[in-house]
Scaffold this motif. Sequence first.
Motif, PDB file in Angstrom:
ATOM      1  N   GLY A 187     -21.745  11.460 -35.159  1.00 37.31           N
ATOM      2  CA  GLY A 187     -23.140  11.427 -34.758  1.00 37.31           C
ATOM      3  C   GLY A 187     -23.475  10.373 -33.721  1.00 37.31           C
ATOM      4  O   GLY A 187     -24.629  10.037 -33.518  1.00 37.31           O
ATOM      5  N   GLU A 188     -22.454   9.838 -33.065  1.00 40.08           N
ATOM      6  CA  GLU A 188     -22.701   8.869 -32.005  1.00 40.08           C
ATOM      7  C   GLU A 188     -21.687   9.076 -30.900  1.00 40.08           C
ATOM      8  O   GLU A 188     -20.593   9.583 -31.129  1.00 40.08           O
ATOM      9  CB  GLU A 188     -22.643   7.434 -32.523  1.00 40.08           C
ATOM     10  N   ALA A 189     -22.082   8.703 -29.695  1.00 39.88           N
ATOM     11  CA  ALA A 189     -21.198   8.856 -28.543  1.00 39.88           C
ATOM     12  C   ALA A 189     -21.274   7.615 -27.675  1.00 39.88           C
ATOM     13  O   ALA A 189     -22.333   6.998 -27.526  1.00 39.88           O
ATOM     14  CB  ALA A 189     -21.601  10.084 -27.730  1.00 39.88           C
ATOM     15  N   CYS A 190     -20.151   7.280 -27.115  1.00 38.01           N
ATOM     16  CA  CYS A 190     -20.033   6.150 -26.199  1.00 38.01           C
ATOM     17  C   CYS A 190     -20.425   6.622 -24.800  1.00 38.01           C
ATOM     18  O   CYS A 190     -20.309   7.809 -24.478  1.00 38.01           O
ATOM     19  CB  CYS A 190     -18.585   5.668 -26.206  1.00 38.01           C
ATOM     20  N   VAL A 191     -20.874   5.707 -23.984  1.00 40.71           N
ATOM     21  CA  VAL A 191     -21.191   6.038 -22.595  1.00 40.71           C
ATOM     22  C   VAL A 191     -19.995   6.714 -21.935  1.00 40.71           C
ATOM     23  O   VAL A 191     -20.159   7.674 -21.184  1.00 40.71           O
ATOM     24  CB  VAL A 191     -21.608   4.775 -21.816  1.00 40.71           C
ATOM     25  N   CYS A 192     -18.809   6.258 -22.247  1.00 41.69           N
ATOM     26  CA  CYS A 192     -17.608   6.852 -21.644  1.00 41.69           C
ATOM     27  C   CYS A 192     -17.454   8.320 -22.041  1.00 41.69           C
ATOM     28  O   CYS A 192     -16.928   9.126 -21.275  1.00 41.69           O
ATOM     29  CB  CYS A 192     -16.367   6.050 -22.004  1.00 41.69           C
ATOM     30  N   ASP A 193     -17.928   8.702 -23.244  1.00 41.99           N
ATOM     31  CA  ASP A 193     -17.889  10.102 -23.676  1.00 41.99           C
ATOM     32  C   ASP A 193     -18.884  10.944 -22.882  1.00 41.99           C
ATOM     33  O   ASP A 193     -18.676  12.143 -22.682  1.00 41.99           O
ATOM     34  CB  ASP A 193     -18.231  10.230 -25.165  1.00 41.99           C
ATOM     35  N   LEU A 194     -19.961  10.338 -22.455  1.00 45.57           N
ATOM     36  CA  LEU A 194     -21.018  11.074 -21.760  1.00 45.57           C
ATOM     37  C   LEU A 194     -20.714  11.279 -20.288  1.00 45.57           C
ATOM     38  O   LEU A 194     -20.916  12.375 -19.755  1.00 45.57           O
ATOM     39  CB  LEU A 194     -22.353  10.344 -21.917  1.00 45.57           C
ATOM     40  N   THR A 195     -20.243  10.253 -19.620  1.00 49.06           N
ATOM     41  CA  THR A 195     -20.042  10.345 -18.173  1.00 49.06           C
ATOM     42  C   THR A 195     -19.023  11.417 -17.805  1.00 49.06           C
ATOM     43  O   THR A 195     -19.158  12.053 -16.768  1.00 49.06           O
ATOM     44  CB  THR A 195     -19.627   8.991 -17.576  1.00 49.06           C
ATOM     45  N   ALA A 196     -18.046  11.646 -18.654  1.00 45.57           N
ATOM     46  CA  ALA A 196     -17.028  12.660 -18.367  1.00 45.57           C
ATOM     47  C   ALA A 196     -17.580  14.078 -18.423  1.00 45.57           C
ATOM     48  O   ALA A 196     -16.982  15.003 -17.876  1.00 45.57           O
ATOM     49  CB  ALA A 196     -15.867  12.516 -19.353  1.00 45.57           C
ATOM     50  N   SER A 197     -18.732  14.263 -19.044  1.00 44.73           N
ATOM     51  CA  SER A 197     -19.309  15.599 -19.217  1.00 44.73           C
ATOM     52  C   SER A 197     -20.210  16.034 -18.072  1.00 44.73           C
ATOM     53  O   SER A 197     -20.717  17.153 -18.082  1.00 44.73           O
ATOM     54  CB  SER A 197     -20.116  15.642 -20.517  1.00 44.73           C
ATOM     55  N   PHE A 198     -20.433  15.162 -17.083  1.00 52.64           N
ATOM     56  CA  PHE A 198     -21.395  15.460 -16.022  1.00 52.64           C
ATOM     57  C   PHE A 198     -20.797  15.214 -14.646  1.00 52.64           C
ATOM     58  O   PHE A 198     -19.898  14.400 -14.484  1.00 52.64           O
ATOM     59  CB  PHE A 198     -22.652  14.590 -16.192  1.00 52.64           C
ATOM     60  N   ASP A 199     -21.358  15.907 -13.669  1.00 49.86           N
ATOM     61  CA  ASP A 199     -20.954  15.725 -12.272  1.00 49.86           C
ATOM     62  C   ASP A 199     -21.886  14.756 -11.546  1.00 49.86           C
ATOM     63  O   ASP A 199     -22.115  14.887 -10.353  1.00 49.86           O
ATOM     64  CB  ASP A 199     -20.950  17.073 -11.538  1.00 49.86           C
ATOM     65  N   VAL A 200     -22.448  13.820 -12.286  1.00 46.98           N
ATOM     66  CA  VAL A 200     -23.301  12.790 -11.695  1.00 46.98           C
ATOM     67  C   VAL A 200     -22.666  11.437 -11.986  1.00 46.98           C
ATOM     68  O   VAL A 200     -21.846  11.303 -12.888  1.00 46.98           O
ATOM     69  CB  VAL A 200     -24.748  12.853 -12.242  1.00 46.98           C
ATOM     70  N   GLY A 201     -23.073  10.450 -11.239  1.00 49.88           N
ATOM     71  CA  GLY A 201     -22.494   9.121 -11.394  1.00 49.88           C
ATOM     72  C   GLY A 201     -23.001   8.384 -12.625  1.00 49.88           C
ATOM     73  O   GLY A 201     -24.008   8.760 -13.234  1.00 49.88           O
ATOM     74  N   GLN A 202     -22.310   7.314 -12.966  1.00 47.86           N
ATOM     75  CA  GLN A 202     -22.660   6.504 -14.119  1.00 47.86           C
ATOM     76  C   GLN A 202     -24.073   5.923 -14.011  1.00 47.86           C
ATOM     77  O   GLN A 202     -24.797   5.895 -15.003  1.00 47.86           O
ATOM     78  CB  GLN A 202     -21.605   5.411 -14.322  1.00 47.86           C
ATOM     79  N   PRO A 203     -24.523   5.486 -12.824  1.00 51.17           N
ATOM     80  CA  PRO A 203     -25.894   4.980 -12.738  1.00 51.17           C
ATOM     81  C   PRO A 203     -26.938   6.051 -13.099  1.00 51.17           C
ATOM     82  O   PRO A 203     -27.960   5.742 -13.717  1.00 51.17           O
ATOM     83  CB  PRO A 203     -26.035   4.538 -11.271  1.00 51.17           C
ATOM     84  N   THR A 204     -26.674   7.297 -12.736  1.00 45.29           N
ATOM     85  CA  THR A 204     -27.598   8.382 -13.070  1.00 45.29           C
ATOM     86  C   THR A 204     -27.613   8.624 -14.573  1.00 45.29           C
ATOM     87  O   THR A 204     -28.685   8.804 -15.173  1.00 45.29           O
ATOM     88  CB  THR A 204     -27.211   9.675 -12.319  1.00 45.29           C
ATOM     89  N   ILE A 205     -26.443   8.604 -15.198  1.00 44.21           N
ATOM     90  CA  ILE A 205     -26.366   8.762 -16.657  1.00 44.21           C
ATOM     91  C   ILE A 205     -27.110   7.610 -17.328  1.00 44.21           C
ATOM     92  O   ILE A 205     -27.869   7.818 -18.280  1.00 44.21           O
ATOM     93  CB  ILE A 205     -24.899   8.819 -17.143  1.00 44.21           C
ATOM     94  N   SER A 206     -26.935   6.395 -16.834  1.00 46.49           N
ATOM     95  CA  SER A 206     -27.635   5.232 -17.397  1.00 46.49           C
ATOM     96  C   SER A 206     -29.143   5.401 -17.300  1.00 46.49           C
ATOM     97  O   SER A 206     -29.869   5.055 -18.237  1.00 46.49           O
ATOM     98  CB  SER A 206     -27.205   3.957 -16.686  1.00 46.49           C
ATOM     99  N   HIS A 207     -29.617   5.933 -16.177  1.00 47.68           N
ATOM    100  CA  HIS A 207     -31.054   6.177 -16.021  1.00 47.68           C
ATOM    101  C   HIS A 207     -31.542   7.176 -17.076  1.00 47.68           C
ATOM    102  O   HIS A 207     -32.567   6.956 -17.728  1.00 47.68           O
ATOM    103  CB  HIS A 207     -31.370   6.702 -14.620  1.00 47.68           C
ATOM    104  N   HIS A 208     -30.810   8.273 -17.242  1.00 43.80           N
ATOM    105  CA  HIS A 208     -31.204   9.280 -18.227  1.00 43.80           C
ATOM    106  C   HIS A 208     -31.186   8.709 -19.645  1.00 43.80           C
ATOM    107  O   HIS A 208     -32.078   8.997 -20.452  1.00 43.80           O
ATOM    108  CB  HIS A 208     -30.291  10.511 -18.137  1.00 43.80           C
ATOM    109  N   LEU A 209     -30.200   7.902 -19.959  1.00 46.62           N
ATOM    110  CA  LEU A 209     -30.137   7.268 -21.278  1.00 46.62           C
ATOM    111  C   LEU A 209     -31.332   6.335 -21.496  1.00 46.62           C
ATOM    112  O   LEU A 209     -31.909   6.303 -22.587  1.00 46.62           O
ATOM    113  CB  LEU A 209     -28.819   6.502 -21.439  1.00 46.62           C
ATOM    114  N   LYS A 210     -31.716   5.617 -20.466  1.00 39.35           N
ATOM    115  CA  LYS A 210     -32.878   4.724 -20.559  1.00 39.35           C
ATOM    116  C   LYS A 210     -34.145   5.526 -20.854  1.00 39.35           C
ATOM    117  O   LYS A 210     -34.954   5.147 -21.712  1.00 39.35           O
ATOM    118  CB  LYS A 210     -33.041   3.938 -19.259  1.00 39.35           C
ATOM    119  N   VAL A 211     -34.329   6.645 -20.170  1.00 39.74           N
ATOM    120  CA  VAL A 211     -35.508   7.489 -20.393  1.00 39.74           C
ATOM    121  C   VAL A 211     -35.519   8.007 -21.828  1.00 39.74           C
ATOM    122  O   VAL A 211     -36.558   7.991 -22.502  1.00 39.74           O
ATOM    123  CB  VAL A 211     -35.540   8.663 -19.382  1.00 39.74           C
ATOM    124  N   LEU A 212     -34.366   8.445 -22.327  1.00 44.07           N
ATOM    125  CA  LEU A 212     -34.265   8.960 -23.699  1.00 44.07           C
ATOM    126  C   LEU A 212     -34.543   7.865 -24.728  1.00 44.07           C
ATOM    127  O   LEU A 212     -35.189   8.113 -25.748  1.00 44.07           O
ATOM    128  CB  LEU A 212     -32.908   9.606 -23.930  1.00 44.07           C
TER     129      LEU A 212
END
Length: 115
Positions: free
Chosen positions: A51-76
Amino acid sequence: MDGLNLLECCSPLAREPLGEADAAALARAFKALGDPVRLRIVSIVASHEGGEACVCDLTASFDVGQPTISHHLKVLKEAGLLTSERRASWVYYRVVPDRLAQLSALLSLSSEVAR
């Protein structure tokens, strides 16, 4: 969110109108989920082992950069949909079940109201 009692038989929409503060808070959460990347992030975190995921688990699933994933995580996180915990150099994310239950309860109708 005192207006949202999850033990009631009906959703707040069917029982009584939402107050301004509840509506604003819920709208932020729905808006956060309205982005396909953020919706996928919540799905990945919720379905990940334990029930938990590391940032490293998330970035591999998307074709966007880590800063974009960080932004989305902040919004969530700001919408109250995710929590995080730093462990050494990694940050792990979890879904906030009560928050998702509030959103679900808001949209569900009892069988009497739905008729």
